[in-house]
Design a protein around this motif. Structure first.
Motif, mmCIF file in Angstrom:
data_model
loop_
_atom_site.group_PDB
_atom_site.id
_atom_site.type_symbol
_atom_site.label_atom_id
_atom_site.label_comp_id
_atom_site.label_asym_id
_atom_site.label_seq_id
_atom_site.Cartn_x
_atom_site.Cartn_y
_atom_site.Cartn_z
ATOM 1 N N ASP A 1 0.805 -1.225 0.000
ATOM 2 C CA ASP A 1 0.000 0.000 0.000
ATOM 3 C C ASP A 1 0.838 1.274 0.000
ATOM 4 O OD1 ASP A 1 -2.211 -1.629 0.059
ATOM 5 O OD2 ASP A 1 -2.473 -1.495 2.229
ATOM 6 N N GLU A 2 2.014 1.222 0.601
ATOM 7 C CA GLU A 2 2.833 2.420 0.702
ATOM 8 C C GLU A 2 4.097 2.342 -0.142
ATOM 9 O OE1 GLU A 2 3.509 3.713 4.683
ATOM 10 O OE2 GLU A 2 1.450 3.306 5.333
ATOM 11 N N GLY A 3 4.323 1.196 -0.792
ATOM 12 C CA GLY A 3 5.479 1.056 -1.667
ATOM 13 C C GLY A 3 6.812 1.121 -0.953
ATOM 14 N N TYR A 4 6.843 0.689 0.313
ATOM 15 C CA TYR A 4 8.086 0.804 1.078
ATOM 16 C C TYR A 4 9.135 -0.197 0.590
ATOM 17 C CZ TYR A 4 11.351 1.416 4.883
ATOM 18 O OH TYR A 4 12.487 1.693 5.609
ATOM 19 N N GLU A 5 10.367 0.282 0.440
ATOM 20 C CA GLU A 5 11.501 -0.559 0.064
ATOM 21 C C GLU A 5 12.500 -0.569 1.219
ATOM 22 O OE1 GLU A 5 11.948 -2.369 -2.534
ATOM 23 O OE2 GLU A 5 10.368 -1.688 -3.905
ATOM 24 N N TRP A 6 12.721 -1.751 1.790
ATOM 25 C CA TRP A 6 13.668 -1.881 2.901
ATOM 26 C C TRP A 6 15.076 -1.621 2.386
ATOM 27 C CZ3 TRP A 6 11.913 -3.360 7.852
ATOM 28 C CH2 TRP A 6 12.920 -3.539 8.819
ATOM 29 N N SER A 7 15.877 -0.901 3.146
ATOM 30 C CA SER A 7 17.229 -0.548 2.708
ATOM 31 C C SER A 7 18.136 -1.775 2.666
ATOM 32 C CB SER A 7 17.832 0.504 3.632
ATOM 33 O OG SER A 7 17.981 0.007 4.954
ATOM 34 N N SER A 8 19.076 -1.781 1.748
ATOM 35 C CA SER A 8 19.937 -2.943 1.546
ATOM 36 C C SER A 8 20.862 -3.194 2.729
ATOM 37 C CB SER A 8 20.774 -2.756 0.275
ATOM 38 O OG SER A 8 21.597 -1.597 0.378
ATOM 39 N N ASP A 9 21.233 -2.140 3.460
ATOM 40 C CA ASP A 9 22.124 -2.300 4.609
ATOM 41 C C ASP A 9 21.418 -2.075 5.941
ATOM 42 O OD1 ASP A 9 21.662 0.400 4.499
ATOM 43 O OD2 ASP A 9 23.777 0.990 4.401
ATOM 44 N N ASN A 10 20.100 -1.930 5.921
ATOM 45 C CA ASN A 10 19.274 -1.757 7.120
ATOM 46 C C ASN A 10 19.502 -0.421 7.837
ATOM 47 O OD1 ASN A 10 18.227 -4.636 7.116
ATOM 48 N ND2 ASN A 10 20.416 -5.023 7.363
ATOM 49 N N GLN A 11 20.282 0.475 7.232
ATOM 50 C CA GLN A 11 20.601 1.725 7.912
ATOM 51 C C GLN A 11 19.394 2.650 8.026
ATOM 52 O OE1 GLN A 11 23.623 2.559 9.442
ATOM 53 N NE2 GLN A 11 22.250 4.127 10.273
ATOM 54 N N ALA A 12 18.574 2.687 6.996
ATOM 55 C CA ALA A 12 17.389 3.558 7.046
ATOM 56 C C ALA A 12 16.465 3.151 8.180
ATOM 57 C CB ALA A 12 16.650 3.514 5.711
ATOM 58 N N GLU A 13 16.343 1.847 8.412
ATOM 59 C CA GLU A 13 15.463 1.354 9.469
ATOM 60 C C GLU A 13 16.062 1.597 10.848
ATOM 61 O OE1 GLU A 13 14.353 0.251 5.750
ATOM 62 O OE2 GLU A 13 16.260 -0.383 6.631
ATOM 63 N N ILE A 14 17.389 1.628 10.926
ATOM 64 C CA ILE A 14 18.051 2.013 12.179
ATOM 65 C C ILE A 14 17.766 3.483 12.466
ATOM 66 C CG2 ILE A 14 20.279 2.331 13.313
ATOM 67 C CD1 ILE A 14 21.293 -0.066 11.657
ATOM 68 N N ASP A 15 17.883 4.313 11.436
ATOM 69 C CA ASP A 15 17.631 5.743 11.590
ATOM 70 C C ASP A 15 16.181 6.019 11.993
ATOM 71 O OD1 ASP A 15 20.253 6.166 10.825
ATOM 72 O OD2 ASP A 15 19.748 6.592 8.722
ATOM 73 N N LYS A 16 15.256 5.182 11.540
ATOM 74 C CA LYS A 16 13.845 5.341 11.882
ATOM 75 C C LYS A 16 13.544 4.857 13.297
ATOM 76 C CE LYS A 16 12.205 4.510 7.114
ATOM 77 N NZ LYS A 16 11.497 5.766 6.857
ATOM 78 N N GLY A 17 14.478 4.110 13.889
ATOM 79 C CA GLY A 17 14.250 3.566 15.223
ATOM 80 C C GLY A 17 13.586 2.212 15.213
ATOM 81 N N TRP A 18 13.343 1.650 14.043
ATOM 82 C CA TRP A 18 12.743 0.326 13.960
ATOM 83 C C TRP A 18 13.720 -0.738 14.460
ATOM 84 C CZ3 TRP A 18 10.419 0.431 8.289
ATOM 85 C CH2 TRP A 18 9.459 1.450 8.225
ATOM 86 N N ILE A 19 15.001 -0.496 14.228
ATOM 87 C CA ILE A 19 16.060 -1.371 14.716
ATOM 88 C C ILE A 19 16.816 -0.604 15.787
ATOM 89 C CG2 ILE A 19 18.160 -2.628 14.123
ATOM 90 C CD1 ILE A 19 17.120 -2.857 11.264
ATOM 91 N N VAL A 20 16.919 -1.179 16.979
ATOM 92 C CA VAL A 20 17.609 -0.539 18.096
ATOM 93 C C VAL A 20 19.114 -0.796 17.955
ATOM 94 C CG1 VAL A 20 17.866 -0.456 20.602
ATOM 95 C CG2 VAL A 20 15.612 -0.849 19.578
ATOM 96 N N LYS A 21 19.904 0.242 18.142
ATOM 97 C CA LYS A 21 21.359 0.155 18.005
ATOM 98 C C LYS A 21 22.038 0.556 19.302
ATOM 99 C CE LYS A 21 25.215 2.205 15.370
ATOM 100 N NZ LYS A 21 25.588 3.162 14.295
ATOM 101 N N ALA A 22 23.139 -0.138 19.642
ATOM 102 C CA ALA A 22 23.917 0.211 20.831
ATOM 103 C C ALA A 22 25.370 -0.211 20.626
ATOM 104 C CB ALA A 22 23.341 -0.467 22.070
ATOM 105 N N ASP A 23 26.268 0.498 21.286
ATOM 106 C CA ASP A 23 27.693 0.197 21.146
ATOM 107 C C ASP A 23 28.111 -1.035 21.943
ATOM 108 O OD1 ASP A 23 28.175 2.345 19.416
ATOM 109 O OD2 ASP A 23 28.472 3.728 21.086
ATOM 110 N N THR A 24 27.367 -1.348 23.006
ATOM 111 C CA THR A 24 27.687 -2.516 23.833
ATOM 112 C C THR A 24 26.423 -3.319 24.088
ATOM 113 O OG1 THR A 24 27.276 -1.408 25.947
ATOM 114 C CG2 THR A 24 29.490 -1.189 24.987
ATOM 115 N N LEU A 25 26.605 -4.568 24.501
ATOM 116 C CA LEU A 25 25.456 -5.407 24.834
ATOM 117 C C LEU A 25 24.722 -4.868 26.052
ATOM 118 C CD1 LEU A 25 27.022 -8.941 24.270
ATOM 119 C CD2 LEU A 25 25.210 -7.871 22.901
#
Length: 214
Positions: A65-89
């Protein structure tokens, strides 16, 4: 690796994802059946997109419905907050609301299994084992997902819904996905065909009842 809401590994992550039940632990069962955190590292992040492109899996509201294309390196989804990122466990655990010590222990034990080539906890195929060791670390959290359902109440040849004793419930009919004939073979419009066929059967029977004054 999959971590529970308590931060503990709870299953063989390489279990096949498929329609219907998955055969595991000598029985067929739904999988997964609990919310979880999918934890991975930078090596996995760079290995490819987490969500298949529309050429592989053309389903879902965002894609269709929205034509979303997931980024090849997942960076866009990290920037959106969909993927949580941290420097340590420990930092990742904090962002997920988990006990850092539990998460670190879970990852350590999993990495040991990867190094040994044997998953003593859940018997995961050694060929699929890869450590979660290269910072930064990432997580995707969510509940079990259900794209659609097949089947529901039992029905008879007149498309009447049956009660628990196997007797027709007067005036109650079912057709289409709610009580599909086709079970797991739900793609390609099968539910639509079921709705057409058994909707007609149900309509004819209901009309006959009305004519007879039942």
């Amino acid at each position: 690796m999959f971590l529970s809401r308590e931060g503990r590994r709870f299953t063989d992550e390489s279990t096949e994802m498929r329609h219907g039940h998955v055969f595991r632990e000598v029985s067929y069962q739904h999988f997964p059946v609990q919310p979880m955190n999918i934890v991975f590292d930078e090596t996995m992040r760079l290995a490819g997109q987490l969500s298949p492109g529309r050429d592989v899996l053309p389903v879902g509201h965002m894609v269709l419905d929205e034509g979303y294309e997931w980024s090849s390196d997942n960076q866009a989804e990290i920037d959106k907050g969909w993927i949580v990122k941290a420097d340590t466990l420990a930092e990742l655990a904090g962002k997920l609301g988990l006990d850092p010590a539990v998460v670190e222990t879970s990852v350590h034990r999993y990495n040991e299994a990867c190094a040994d080539g044997v998953d003593h906890s859940f018997g995961r195929n050694p060929e699929t084992l890869a450590p979660v060791a290269t910072a930064p670390f990432y997580a995707v959290s969510g509940p079990p997902l259900l794209g659609w359902s097949s089947g529901g109440p039992r029905r008879d040849g007149h498309s009447r819904v049956l009660d628990t004793a196997g007797s027709p419930i007067p005036g109650l009919y079912a057709a289409g996905a709610v009580s599909s004939t086709y079970s797991a073979a739900k793609d390609g419009g099968f539910h639509i065909a079921d709705a057409f066929a058994f909707g007609r059967v149900a309509g004819a029977h209901a009309a006959a009842r009305a004519t007879a004054g039942d």
